[in-house]
Structure formats: structure tokens, C-alpha cells
Design an enzyme around this catalytic site. Structure first.
Site, mmCIF file in Angstrom:
data_model
loop_
_atom_site.group_PDB
_atom_site.id
_atom_site.type_symbol
_atom_site.label_atom_id
_atom_site.label_comp_id
_atom_site.label_asym_id
_atom_site.label_seq_id
_atom_site.Cartn_x
_atom_site.Cartn_y
_atom_site.Cartn_z
ATOM 1 N N ARG A 58 -55.300 7.475 35.007
ATOM 2 C CA ARG A 58 -55.815 6.943 36.268
ATOM 3 C C ARG A 58 -56.040 5.436 36.263
ATOM 4 O O ARG A 58 -55.687 4.762 37.227
ATOM 5 C CB ARG A 58 -57.133 7.646 36.626
ATOM 6 N N HIS A 118 -50.135 13.961 43.143
ATOM 7 C CA HIS A 118 -51.429 13.377 42.769
ATOM 8 C C HIS A 118 -52.569 14.280 43.246
ATOM 9 O O HIS A 118 -52.983 14.202 44.414
ATOM 10 C CB HIS A 118 -51.557 11.985 43.384
ATOM 11 N N TYR A 148 -53.155 5.956 62.003
ATOM 12 C CA TYR A 148 -52.774 4.880 62.909
ATOM 13 C C TYR A 148 -51.744 3.920 62.304
ATOM 14 O O TYR A 148 -51.109 3.172 63.051
ATOM 15 C CB TYR A 148 -54.010 4.066 63.336
#
Length: 868
Positions: free
Chosen positions: A36, A82, A126
Site C-alpha cells: 500500500r 483493489h 461528476y
């Protein structure tokens, strides 16, 4: 119940709680570190970045395709690759699209992706995104077995363990991450600088950190700013850890009514301008708390053209004082703590700049080799099929008859394999042939394709068998990427107050450099010598031991680089201010203590330069009449302590002079016999640094040799001086152009009284000269005071020398406001000089003029010899 009793198909093992906690925490820590938080040194990406890019590539979101909703990208990444929260994936996508976070963005976003004012990005539903063209270079050749793939977390898909990364992304875009017990903070860099450093490492794996820093100047942040100090950069590149101080770029403007304003146009990396914790809020709080009371107004005039933060000051306030207060109390000056930690073979390591580059080159070598093997396998497979098709074409009637007589496809395949000794793959390809491919035109195409495939197989095998070709491909592809995507540096680097370069403390003044025949060198300011009229006896310039005399004298700036060219064709480099400075009468320091000269080696010519860009070429001339032309930039290379080869010289020859020349100019060479040749510089082709040359002048004759070489310009004059102090100046235009390799035309008439030729150089009327005798006498005289005569005249008295003394060198003087990066050469130096007023010309000695001014010395056959 014992510890080995089986319960539910498992085992219960007694363990101390502290041991279990230690083991579990270490497993967790390594999971965070590897999976990570830390980037891989090969592609510079953390797993989440790698998965986002790979997912977008698999979805076909290239730079030429329409953008897709960010929510679709996040969902695909989360569902396939993931198994973490969507916010972490979206934050990664957003960061890779922010031009103020990434030096070179990898995601092309549309919509609100946040701002430097700490505005958050819009919700993922968006915004839209696709890969940039540079991101495609991270994924290029991924389908050619260049990297290993591993199963995803659920085993339903495959993902790359690392990306091919065709450019050094870890250095170019940097990385930031906090793991368990360690962290990484790698700054971004300029793409062109990094690629140049990688190429330099490939060329010389033993390159030092200092040599790499000639290419990678330092971090190059996307927000610009100014890095203050070099030591932190050096520490980071040498050890992997360092502290880099970065300041905002601030200008000072007058705004009327006696008031001034500080204009902030760039901020340090990761500093937010607006927002609750932004710079503007912090400055306003400082003014409100009266910690910086001299600010009268603060407004943000930033727009789409760039940042402009205006800090108005009260009348009479010193801007520098307020600026220093802002540096102290706000993030307008911040420290970037470099901590170059990355995963190497799955293990976190702190790496120096060279180690990062070495790991990247090793990765690229593996990528190139695997790609080449993959293509070779594909080409060999295709060649095998084409060979079967060619057999069918050569036996077309028999093949058609066999197929028509066969009961089914399988029997036809078996018969083809048996009769024509084909493999199953070849037989299947023949059965798959369309009838249209049996035409003569299609048959020719198959033959041509087979020839091309065989040629490509040969080339691929040559690449795999030659390590230098593999490395050459890495350099070539890196160069192409730099050519397409590189831009100018944004972050300026300046010296800090405690790291002021010694050069900044040394006055930029004209210096006279002298080198004696026995090898003593010294420098002293030009103002040490006072001006005299022609015919003066001079002042004592140097005390020398018996038999010694000044062999070289030249004038240059104290900040110039000096390139020392030895008689054996080697070049050494030094700064002028590094040379020993002594009193006017001192003999200086032994040259062997300044330069690593070998036995019998002496300095023959010297050039001064600031940036190796003053001229296009260097022209070399040797005693035996050889000339060589080489690009000046070829010598802008790290020069080893013991020098490098400037020109290859034969054992019976030696270097005479080196001059700078540009395209279209002409070369003038003068021999000891008083002959001169003039030819165009293009007559001597450009050659490499480590080469010999071609014939420039025919010096056949007893004891004849080239005395000097210079650039010929018609608006200048040729000054020749004899050993007994006689000389003259003649327009260069009177020396007609000859062929390269000719003996030349006459330049002075000799007599016993005047002695042999001692010096010759190209001058202008406004310049001044320094005459040096073998006994160390120095005289300064204006060129205008020397009468201009014909090319074959004997000349007039220029310097009164004693009976036991001789003129040994003549040099031009540089004017105080002349360009400092000027040519400095041997005893016939060429530079600009200030005008000499009040010098009256001396009446020339009447000498009979030679009728044929254009007389050229010819060989025994009546021809003007030339040749290489």
C-alpha cells in the site's frame, strides 16, 4: 486437552501473547509497506496507482478516446484489483490529474479535480477521466510479455506486478507515503534532466553523484518556487536523505503614493494558497496579531493565467524586511525532507540517486530483453507458417490435387504432413488459405513477407546477443520520450547565504596569465601593466632563472574556464581564479603542480570560455601542417583529472595552436619561412574529438614548420613581428585565398638585421599589444601606432630589444567591458581591446616593393600543392 488435540480440523498452539502480537504486527507492517504505502523503484508506483492506470488501459481510456466517468473507473478498480475503499482509489485518480501535485500528470481529467486553494475535487459521479499520452508510455509494451502478471485478490483476473515504465517515473513524478515504521518522500524532477542522467549512467556505470548532478540540477516542483542551497540536494542524491529549503517566488512592485507591494507568483510544493489553513489565512492572522504590522492590504488576483497574490505594504516599509518575516512565519519558505525509500525486490531500501537510476536501467534492460524475445518468438512462429505456405505455393497443383482427393480436412492435413514433411501448424495454415491467396500477386506478397520476417529475426537475435544494442535501445527510446514530453525547468536553484559560491566572492576582472618556457605559471590583474608608446623599453614583468623566458601570455576574465591544450594533444581544464596569483616580478608556480603534465609535455594553447557556446567549432593546427576541425561542444564534457585527448598527434609532430571558428569563416596559417595560406573552414571537414586531422599547409623545406594559425577576417589585419623587434601590419584582404594544403604566399621580407619571424597574429587598429622579450621585459603598445604596410615589406621598429635579447611573444589586451568568454591562446592571443588614442605612427623604413603581390610559392612542378 493437550496442545496438539485437533479441534474443528485445525491445531491449537500455545504461544505467548507478546510473541503473537509481535508476529502479527510485523505481518501487518510488511503488508502495508509492500502492498500500500511504498512505491516500487522500477515504475515509481504504489499498487493503487498501478491498478488505476492498468484498469483505465484495459477499459480503453487512452488519450484519443472519450473520457469515462470517474465512478466507472473507481468501480472497475475496486471490483477487480483493489479490495479497499472507493475514496482511496478516487483520491489516487484525482492526484494523478492535478497539475499542481504531479510534475507530469498521468490522468487527463475533466471537471473539478480540486485546486491549489485547497478546494476538494467534485464527487466521482461528476468528473470524467482518461489516460494522458505520457501515461501510455508507462503501459507501452505491456502486452509483449515485458513484465510478470499475478492473480488479483480474488483469483478471477490478472494484474501486472510492475509496469514497463518507459521513463523513470519515480524520479520524474516523485512519491509520498507513510508506512508502518518508515516513510518515503521523493521529490519530482525535470524529465529531460532525468533522462540525460540515465543516459549518462548507461554510458558510464561508474559515474559519480557530482557528475549526475551536472544533468539533474535538483528537484523540479510542479508549482515552481526557488530552492535555496545546494547542500541538501547533494545530501539527498548521495545518501538518499536530505533537507531542501524551498521559497515562494516573490517580486516587488511600486503601486503609487510611495507604496510598494510584494507579488507572490509561485509557492513551495504542497503549500495551499487558500482555504482555512492556507497561506492567505495565515498571513491575515499574522497581521491581525500584529506580528507583521507593516502589511496594509492582502488580496488574491490569481486567474486562469497564473497565480498573483498581492501583499500591499505600508508607506516607507522595507519590502525585504517584510519578506524575511513572511519566510520565517509562513509556509512561503518550507523544507522538503527528501527520504528516497522505495521497494527493491520487495524490500524497502533507502536509495541514492545513482542507485535509483541503476535499478531503473536494470528494469528497462529486462523489459527490452523480454520484449525482444517475445517478438522473436512471434516472428519465428510466423516464419514457420510462411515456410509451409511457400512449400504449398511451389507445389500448388500437387497440393490442390491432394486436398481434392482427401475425404475430409483431417485426412488432408495428415496427407500434407506426410507427403511434404510439414508440421501440423503448417498443414493447418495451408488448409486455411483462401483461393485469392493463390494468385501470383498474393504469392509474391507471401515471399516478400517471409524475407522481411527472416531479416527481422536476424536483427532480433543480434540485439539479444549484444548488450550494447540493448542499452542503445534504452537510450534511444528515452531520448524519444524526452523529445516528445520534456519541458523547461520550473524550479530555480540558488545558493543559500551559507553556501555562497567562492566565485561570487571573486572580482570579475581581466587577468594576465603567463607561462614560461621552463613551466612556471602565474596570473595577475591586467591593470598591473602600465601603457607605453611604441619603442619604449617596458617594465620588468617577471623575474626568471637564467635561460628561462616567457613562452605564453594571454588575457581573460577571472571567472572563465581555461582549457589548456598541450603539445601532445591533450586538454586540461581549470578556473582562472584557481591559478596562482603572484606579484608582477614573481615567477609563479610550477605548472606541474597545477596540471598533471607528463614528462616532455607542455602547454601550447589555451582557450577561455564561460559555457562552450561562443563558437561552433575549434580548429587545431600542428607543427607539421595538419589541421582538424571539431565542434566546440564536444569538449563540454567532464574532463578527468589527468586530461582527455583533444587531437591525436603523431610522435614526430606537436600541437601549435587552437582557435575557435564559426561556419563560413576562413583559416590563416603562417609558416616559419614567412609564407601564409588562407582557406575556408569548410575545406576541413568536421571530425570527432578523439581524431587526427587533414593537411592544412605544405611545410616541406628544411627546418620549416607552422608558426601560427588564426581566423582570417578581411576587416582585420595581420601583424608579424621578427625576433629583433621589427614588424608591420597588413590588411588580411591582401592575403588571397589559397587551397588547403598549399605552401602559401609571402607575408614578410626577411633580413639579417631584423631576424627570423617570432610572432604573427590577427589584429584590429583599436586594439593594444603586449610585447614580451625572452629576458622578461614587457611593453604595452597600441596597434594604431604601428604603420600599415604591404604584405611583402620588411616592417618598422616596434620594440627596442637588447643585443642579447629577443622578442618571444606578442599578445592582445582585452578591454575592460569586452565579453569575458573570449579566445585566449598561446603567444599569439586574440581578443578584443580598447581603442588607443594619441599614438602616432612611425615612419616606415623604405624598402623596395615586390612587383607581384600575388606571388605564390610553388613546388618544383610549378603547381600549388594541396591535399590531405
Amino acid at each position: 486437552m493437550t496442545g496438539t488435540d485437533i479441534i474443528g480440523g485445525g491445531n491449537i498452539e500455545p504461544r505467548a501473547l507478546e510473541d503473537e502480537m509481535r508476529s502479527a504486527y510485523l505481518d501487518y507492517a510488511m503488508s502495508v509497506i509492500v502492498g500500500r504505502a511504498l512505491p516500487d523503484v522500477r515504475d515509481g508506483l504504489k499498487p493503487v496507482h498501478r491498478r488505476v492506470l492498468y484498469s483505465m488501459s484495459e477499459q480503453g481510456l487512452g488519450p484519443t478516446r472519450p473520457r469515462a466517468k470517474s465512478a466507472a473507473v473507481v468501480g472497475d478498480v475496486m471490483g477487480k484489483y483493489h479490495p479497499h475503499g472507493d475514496s482511496a482509489i478516487y483520491d489516487t485518480l484525482v492526484r494523478m490529474a492535478q497539475d499542481f501535485s504531479m510534475r507530469y500528470t498521468l490522468v487527463d481529467g475533466q471537471g473539478n479535480f480540486g485546486s491549489i486553494d485547497d478546494d476538494p475535487a467534485a464527487a466521482m459521479r461528476y468528473t470524467e477521466a482518461r489516460l494522458t499520452r505520457l501515461a501510455m508510455e508507462m503501459l507501452r509494451d505491456l502486452d509483449q510479455d515485458t513484465v510478470d502478471f499475478i492473480p488479483t485478490y480474488d483469483g478471477n483476473h490478472q494484474e501486472p506486478l510492475v509496469l514497463p515504465a518507459r521513463f523513470p517515473n519515480l524520479l520524474v513524478n516523485g512519491s509520498t507515503g507513510i508506512a508502518v515504521g518508515m516513510a518515503t518522500n521523493i521529490p519530482p524532477h525535470n524529465l529531460r534532466e532525468v533522462t540525460d542522467a540515465v543516459i549518462a549512467y548507461i554510458d558510464d556505470p561508474n559515474v559519480t553523484a557530482d557528475e549526475l548532478m551536472r544533468h539533474v540540477k535538483g528537484p523540479d516542483f510542479p508549482t515552481g518556487g526557488i530552492i535555496v542551497g545546494y547542500q541538501g540536494i547533494r545530501d539527498a542524491y548521495e545518501t538518499g536523505r536530505g533537507r531542501v529549503r524551498v521559497r515562494a517566488r516573490v517580486g516587488i512592485e511600486e503601486i503609487g503614493q510611495g507604496k510598494e507591494a510584494l507579488i507572490v507568483t509561485e509557492l513551495p510544493f504542497a503549500v495551499k494558497k487558500g482555504g482555512d489553513n492556507g497561506l492567505i489565512t495565515k498571513i491575515a492572522d499574522l497581521v491581525h496579531d500584529k506580528k507583521i504590522p507593516d502589511i496594509s492590504d492582502l488580496r488574491d488576483e490569481s486567474d486562469r493565467h497564473g497565480m498573483r497574490l498581492v501583499i500591499e505594504l505600508k508607506r516607507g516599509t522595507l519590502p525585504k524586511v517584510v519578506l524575511n518575516q513572511l519566510y520565517k512565519h509562513t509556509a512561503m519558505q518550507s523544507t522538503f525532507g527528501v527520504n528516497m525509500v522505495a521497494l527493491v525486490d520487495g524490500i524497502p531500501r533507502t536509495l541514492s540517486l545513482k542507485q535509483v537510476i541503476a535499478a531503473y536501467v536494470a528494469h528497462q534492460r529486462e523489459v527490452i530483453v523480454r520484449r525482444t524475445k517475445f517478438e522473436l518468438s512471434e516472428k519465428e512462429r510466423r516464419a514457420h507458417i510462411l515456410e509451409g505456405l511457400l512449400i504449398a505455393i511451389d507445389n500448388l497443383d500437387a497440393v490442390i490435387e491432394l486436398i481434392r482427393a482427401s475425404r475430409d480436412r483431417e485426412s488432408a492435413r495428415t496427407e500434407l504432413m506426410s507427403r511434404f514433411e510439414l508440421t501440423q501448424v503448417q498443414a493447418t495454415a495451408i488448409l486455411d488459405l483462401r483461393l485469392s491467396q493463390l494468385t501470383a500477386l498474393e504469392s509474391d506478397e507471401i515471399r516478400n513477407e517471409h524475407a522481411d520476417v527472416l531479416e527481422r529475426i536476424k536483427e532480433l537475435r543480434a540485439i539479444l546477443g549484444d548488450e550494447s544494442r540493448v542499452l542503445g535501445l534504452i537510450k534511444e527510446e528515452l531520448g524519444e520520450i524526452a523529445e516528445r514530453f520534456a519541458d523547461d525547468r520550473r524550479t530555480e536553484i540558488t545558493a543559500s547565504e551559507d553556501e555562497i559560491d567562492i566565485e561570487d566572492l571573486i572580482a570579475d576582472q581581466q587577468m594576465v596569465i603567463t607561462i614560461t618556457k621552463s613551466g612556471y605559471i602565474k596570473s595577475l590583474p591586467l591593470t598591473t601593466y602600465r601603457k607605453q608608446h611604441r619603442g619604449g623599453v617596458g617594465v620588468t614583468g617577471m623575474d626568471m632563472k637564467d635561460g628561462d623566458y616567457i613562452e605564453h601570455l594571454f588575457v581573460c576574465s577571472s571567472h572563465d574556464f581555461l582549457l589548456f591544450f598541450s603539445n601532445r594533444g591533450k586538454v586540461y581544464r581549470s578556473k582562472v581564479y584557481e591559478l596562482p596569483e603572484a606579484q608582477r616580478t614573481a615567477k609563479g608556480r610550477a605548472l606541474v603542480n597545477v596540471l598533471p603534465l607528463r614528462e616532455g609535455e607542455r602547454i601550447q594553447s589555451v582557450l577561455s570560455t564561460r559555457d562552450f557556446a561562443e563558437s561552433q567549432y575549434l580548429v587545431f593546427a600542428t607543427k607539421k601542417g595538419v589541421v582538424k576541425k571539431t565542434e566546440f561542444g564536444a569538449y563540454n564534457t567532464p574532463i578527468k583529472a589527468d586530461g582527455i585527448i583533444a587531437i591525436k598527434i603523431r610522435d614526430d609532430d606537436e600541437l601549435v595552436a587552437v582557435r575557435r571558428v564559426d561556419q563560413g569563416e576562413e583559416i590563416l596559417m603562417i609558416s616559419k619561412e614567412g609564407l601564409a595560406v588562407r582557406f575556408a573552414e569548410e575545406d576541413a571537414r568536421a571530425m570527432g574529438r578523439d581524431t587526427g586531422g587533414v593537411r592544412g599547409m605544405n611545410i616541406s623545406g628544411k627546418d620549416n614548420q607552422v608558426l601560427t594559425m588564426d581566423v582570417a577576417r578581411d576587416d582585420q589585419e595581420v601583424l608579424v613581428v621578427t625576433e629583433n623587434g621589427f614588424g608591420k601590419r597588413t590588411p588580411v584582404s591582401e592575403y588571397r585565398k589559397t587551397s588547403r594544403g598549399a605552401k602559401g604566399v609571402q607575408t614578410i621580407k626577411f633580413s639579417e638585421k631584423r631576424g627570423g619571424l617570432a610572432a604573427a597574429l590577427v589584429v584590429r587598429p583599436h586594439q593594444e599589444l603586449l610585447f614580451i622579450s625572452q629576458e622578461g621585459m614587457v611593453q604595452r603598445t597600441g596597434v594604431r601606432g604601428i604603420r600599415q604596410t604591404g604584405r611583402s615589406a620588411q616592417g618598422v621598429t616596434l620594440m627596442n630589444v637588447r643585443d642579447d635579447d629577443r622578442v618571444s611573444a606578442v599578445a592582445l589586451v582585452v578591454e575592460s567591458d569586452a565579453p569575458t568568454a573570449a579566445v585566449v591562446a598561446d603567444a599569439m592571443t586574440t581578443n578584443g581591446a580598447e581603442a588607443v588614442d594619441g599614438a602616432e605612427p612611425l615612419e616606415a623604413i623604405e624598402e623596395p616593393e615586390i612587383d607581384d603581390d600575388e606571388l605564390e610559392i610553388e613546388d618544383g612542378d610549378g603547381n600549388s600543392p594541396n591535399g590531405d
